[in-house]
Design a protein around this motif. Sequence first.
Motif, mmCIF file in Angstrom:
data_model
loop_
_atom_site.group_PDB
_atom_site.id
_atom_site.type_symbol
_atom_site.label_atom_id
_atom_site.label_comp_id
_atom_site.label_asym_id
_atom_site.label_seq_id
_atom_site.Cartn_x
_atom_site.Cartn_y
_atom_site.Cartn_z
ATOM 1 N N ALA A 10 0.832 -1.201 0.000
ATOM 2 C CA ALA A 10 0.000 0.000 0.000
ATOM 3 C C ALA A 10 0.872 1.258 0.000
ATOM 4 C CB ALA A 10 -0.921 -0.007 1.211
ATOM 5 N N ASN A 11 1.981 1.233 0.733
ATOM 6 C CA ASN A 11 2.878 2.390 0.768
ATOM 7 C C ASN A 11 3.475 2.680 -0.609
ATOM 8 O OD1 ASN A 11 2.512 2.967 3.483
ATOM 9 N ND2 ASN A 11 4.213 1.681 4.147
ATOM 10 N N ASP A 12 3.834 1.627 -1.339
ATOM 11 C CA ASP A 12 4.368 1.818 -2.689
ATOM 12 C C ASP A 12 3.319 2.452 -3.590
ATOM 13 O OD1 ASP A 12 6.793 0.817 -2.000
ATOM 14 O OD2 ASP A 12 6.480 -1.172 -2.870
ATOM 15 N N TRP A 13 2.075 1.979 -3.452
ATOM 16 C CA TRP A 13 1.019 2.527 -4.305
ATOM 17 C C TRP A 13 0.782 4.006 -3.980
ATOM 18 C CZ3 TRP A 13 -3.500 4.970 -5.041
ATOM 19 C CH2 TRP A 13 -4.133 4.787 -6.266
ATOM 20 N N LEU A 14 0.768 4.345 -2.710
ATOM 21 C CA LEU A 14 0.565 5.738 -2.308
ATOM 22 C C LEU A 14 1.723 6.616 -2.776
ATOM 23 C CD1 LEU A 14 -0.814 5.160 1.299
ATOM 24 C CD2 LEU A 14 -2.108 5.919 -0.708
ATOM 25 N N ARG A 68 3.662 10.772 -6.567
ATOM 26 C CA ARG A 68 4.678 11.122 -7.566
ATOM 27 C C ARG A 68 4.044 11.647 -8.855
ATOM 28 N NH1 ARG A 68 6.824 6.355 -8.135
ATOM 29 N NH2 ARG A 68 8.060 6.632 -6.260
ATOM 30 N N TYR A 69 2.908 11.077 -9.255
ATOM 31 C CA TYR A 69 2.371 11.397 -10.576
ATOM 32 C C TYR A 69 1.071 12.198 -10.548
ATOM 33 C CZ TYR A 69 5.811 8.149 -12.406
ATOM 34 O OH TYR A 69 6.986 7.525 -12.716
ATOM 35 N N SER A 70 0.432 12.326 -9.405
ATOM 36 C CA SER A 70 -0.833 13.037 -9.358
ATOM 37 C C SER A 70 -0.636 14.491 -8.968
ATOM 38 C CB SER A 70 -1.778 12.375 -8.344
ATOM 39 O OG SER A 70 -2.954 13.130 -8.191
ATOM 40 N N SER A 71 -1.400 15.352 -9.628
ATOM 41 C CA SER A 71 -1.346 16.777 -9.294
ATOM 42 C C SER A 71 -2.587 17.216 -8.530
ATOM 43 C CB SER A 71 -1.218 17.614 -10.581
ATOM 44 O OG SER A 71 -2.310 17.362 -11.446
ATOM 45 N N GLY A 72 -3.489 16.273 -8.267
ATOM 46 C CA GLY A 72 -4.732 16.610 -7.580
ATOM 47 C C GLY A 72 -4.955 15.735 -6.369
ATOM 48 N N SER A 73 -5.927 16.116 -5.567
ATOM 49 C CA SER A 73 -6.250 15.374 -4.356
ATOM 50 C C SER A 73 -7.667 14.822 -4.464
ATOM 51 C CB SER A 73 -6.141 16.294 -3.132
ATOM 52 O OG SER A 73 -6.602 15.639 -1.978
ATOM 53 N N PRO A 74 -7.849 13.487 -4.336
ATOM 54 C CA PRO A 74 -9.198 12.921 -4.420
ATOM 55 C C PRO A 74 -10.008 13.231 -3.178
ATOM 56 C CG PRO A 74 -7.635 11.223 -3.824
ATOM 57 C CD PRO A 74 -6.827 12.464 -4.103
ATOM 58 N N ALA A 75 -11.311 13.085 -3.293
ATOM 59 C CA ALA A 75 -12.186 13.290 -2.137
ATOM 60 C C ALA A 75 -11.891 12.256 -1.057
ATOM 61 C CB ALA A 75 -13.643 13.208 -2.574
ATOM 62 N N SER A 76 -11.635 11.019 -1.456
ATOM 63 C CA SER A 76 -11.264 9.970 -0.514
ATOM 64 C C SER A 76 -10.475 8.911 -1.262
ATOM 65 C CB SER A 76 -12.502 9.344 0.137
ATOM 66 O OG SER A 76 -13.258 8.609 -0.810
ATOM 67 N N MET A 77 -9.753 8.111 -0.497
ATOM 68 C CA MET A 77 -8.934 7.066 -1.113
ATOM 69 C C MET A 77 -8.900 5.846 -0.212
ATOM 70 S SD MET A 77 -4.914 7.131 -2.303
ATOM 71 C CE MET A 77 -5.243 8.232 -3.692
ATOM 72 N N VAL A 78 -9.113 4.673 -0.842
ATOM 73 C CA VAL A 78 -8.994 3.393 -0.152
ATOM 74 C C VAL A 78 -8.058 2.515 -0.973
ATOM 75 C CG1 VAL A 78 -10.187 1.354 0.728
ATOM 76 C CG2 VAL A 78 -11.348 3.573 0.752
ATOM 77 N N VAL A 79 -7.079 1.911 -0.322
ATOM 78 C CA VAL A 79 -6.150 1.003 -0.988
ATOM 79 C C VAL A 79 -6.337 -0.387 -0.398
ATOM 80 C CG1 VAL A 79 -3.746 0.480 -1.532
ATOM 81 C CG2 VAL A 79 -4.491 2.868 -1.353
ATOM 82 N N VAL A 80 -6.652 -1.362 -1.253
ATOM 83 C CA VAL A 80 -6.776 -2.750 -0.833
ATOM 84 C C VAL A 80 -5.523 -3.474 -1.300
ATOM 85 C CG1 VAL A 80 -8.123 -4.876 -0.960
ATOM 86 C CG2 VAL A 80 -9.287 -2.659 -1.007
ATOM 87 N N SER A 81 -4.722 -3.915 -0.346
ATOM 88 C CA SER A 81 -3.448 -4.561 -0.651
ATOM 89 C C SER A 81 -3.585 -6.067 -0.485
ATOM 90 C CB SER A 81 -2.355 -4.011 0.266
ATOM 91 O OG SER A 81 -1.116 -4.639 0.003
ATOM 92 N N LEU A 82 -3.339 -6.810 -1.575
ATOM 93 C CA LEU A 82 -3.416 -8.265 -1.550
ATOM 94 C C LEU A 82 -2.014 -8.847 -1.428
ATOM 95 C CD1 LEU A 82 -6.106 -7.352 -2.987
ATOM 96 C CD2 LEU A 82 -6.091 -9.583 -4.088
ATOM 97 N N GLY A 83 -1.856 -9.822 -0.552
ATOM 98 C CA GLY A 83 -0.573 -10.489 -0.425
ATOM 99 C C GLY A 83 0.393 -9.778 0.487
ATOM 100 N N GLU A 84 -0.057 -8.737 1.166
ATOM 101 C CA GLU A 84 0.814 -7.999 2.072
ATOM 102 C C GLU A 84 0.570 -8.478 3.494
ATOM 103 O OE1 GLU A 84 2.009 -3.357 3.184
ATOM 104 O OE2 GLU A 84 0.386 -3.790 1.775
ATOM 105 N N GLU A 85 1.631 -8.911 4.145
ATOM 106 C CA GLU A 85 1.506 -9.391 5.522
ATOM 107 C C GLU A 85 1.307 -8.212 6.465
ATOM 108 O OE1 GLU A 85 1.230 -12.434 6.450
ATOM 109 O OE2 GLU A 85 1.567 -13.254 4.444
ATOM 110 N N THR A 86 0.412 -8.375 7.421
ATOM 111 C CA THR A 86 0.114 -7.288 8.351
ATOM 112 C C THR A 86 1.009 -7.302 9.575
ATOM 113 O OG1 THR A 86 -1.549 -8.603 9.516
ATOM 114 C CG2 THR A 86 -2.293 -7.306 7.613
ATOM 115 N N GLY A 87 1.728 -8.408 9.809
ATOM 116 C CA GLY A 87 2.581 -8.484 10.981
ATOM 117 C C GLY A 87 1.813 -8.374 12.277
#
Length: 270
Positions: A117-121, A126-145
Amino acid sequence: MNGTDDLQPDDEADDGESLSASLEDLANSVRERQGKKRRSDDKGRREDNSFEWVNVPEQEETQTTDSIPFETIDDASDVLVLGPVQGADCDRNCTALLSYAVPDRTNILAVTVTRSANDWLSMWQRYSSGSPASMVVVSLGEETGGAPASTTISTQSGPEQITIETVSDPSDLTRLGITLSRLISDISTEEERTAVCVHSLTALLQYVEPRRLFRFLHIFRGKLSSVDAMAHYHMDPDAHDKQTVGVFRSLFDTVVRITDDGDLEIVSAP
């Protein structure tokens, strides 16, 4: 489609010998229903259990000049993006597809496989010039520890809060479906547009049989259509045989590809 079971897939397994036929049957069924929909202008989905064996036709790629005019896909509910699923060109075009509308009136749902999720954010920043109203990232295969599967973080730039959901097993389409169904219902509003990215089908196919993923996507697209969401899905055509690419292409009316110059061009559109 109501409740949290909307996106639960058929768990039937396929032998390698029958997989091709199963995919062809599914593709032909979808194409037949899409044809009926266009002719009757009926937005409802109809089930058809009579399948006929027909090979998926080779689809000619139609080039456009320069980069794709995004207004041409404004009415598309979903778009298949063919090209590399890693690198700057993929990231830049992914961000552009998510934010081509008014960013601060867009709710973003990103589904990322094997990428944290951190890589995606970081990619978004890096590439976006705008801010969305909201954002949800669903990360598959990432261990939560041991951390909670759902976390909300505060940001100094962009949306005030970003929700991160974790599904540790990318092959668990049932859990993924329940999670996505809930999140889509939560973030969809009449005042704001919902934009979805699935990155990527190529990565999911490392964990899920093509037939199961095809069925899951068919149901998932219906869920998104019911809330007027726009979604795009990444797939690397060089990582799969032509038949597999052709079958998954049959799900989408709009297909674009990343050119050697890094731009998007239309392959097929309604």
